[in-house]
Design an enzyme around this catalytic site. Sequence first.
Site, PDB file in Angstrom:
ATOM      1  CE1 TYR A  97      49.886  41.884  32.225  1.00  0.00           C
ATOM      2  CE2 TYR A  97      48.112  41.818  31.640  1.00  0.00           C
ATOM      3  CZ  TYR A  97      48.372  42.393  32.695  1.00  0.00           C
ATOM      4  OH  TYR A  97      48.345  42.748  32.977  1.00  0.00           O
ATOM      5  CB  SER A 118      38.855  32.449  36.311  1.00  0.00           C
ATOM      6  OG  SER A 118      38.874  30.599  36.576  1.00  0.00           O
ATOM      7  CG  ASN A 141      34.579  35.656  39.150  1.00  0.00           C
ATOM      8  OD1 ASN A 141      34.844  35.252  40.102  1.00  0.00           O
ATOM      9  ND2 ASN A 141      36.433  35.132  38.164  1.00  0.00           N
TER      10      ASN A 141
END
Length: 274
Positions: A51, A232, A241
Amino acid sequence: MTKPLRLRLNDGRHIPAIGLGIWQVPAVATAATVSSALQMGYRLVDGAAIYGNEEGLGQGLRASGLPRDEVFVTTKIWNSAQGYDSTLAALDESLGRLAMDRVDLCLIHWPCPAQGRFIDTWRALIRARDDGRVTSIGVSNFLPEHLERLVDATGVVPALNQIELNPRLQQAELRALHDRMGIVPQSWTPLGQGASFDAAPIRNAALRSGRTPAQVILRWHAQLGCSALPRSIRPARQAENLALCDFALTDAEMAAIATLDEGVRCGPDPAVFQ
């Protein structure tokens, strides 16, 4: 502050049922995103070497002011680092970027069956766990045949398998194997890029419960016994969430959502991805 639901791993430890995924979070935004999420109640952050933002994950945790032991941190071994010695070296590099002496969970990111190295990679993670550099070990994107080979070769069952899972890709056969083997399933792309938000079972459950379609789907994951990793960078969406503890889906709603399965993937096929 909302406290997330927790699931028990087969090694006796626990993992939050909802975590923050940081795939595709820009490196320059990662620290602020992680710190914000932790301050509002998240206790799981899912990272990976590939990532490119592990430094920000570590910075965000420290900026949150939370004790290290209160936050469950995951990283993953990328495909090019598979193999025994290379896995141990890659883990050390991740720990250096995170500025941590251990992670709570380390996963093999993909099985890459054509490489034929995931069993050696798994043996390295077993050693890292025994050495205290990793608390729990697991896999990601493993299919039944990969899980069975791993356990047959080493006798060590992964604590968790992180898989693509959402209403259009429900993977019932794989989840049933997880249940038999005592493996917690963890869902990446749990909202399926929003493709099911307008489906009648999701819409009807949202109207009945007064929740958003995203909350209905995340609650569906929790009631399946899955940990889920919505992504998010927006604090309002992060809070939405996380707010899953004060409502539940009915048996009829769960059955209706089960009819949405189409076997459609958003990501690569683990049988061939390298």
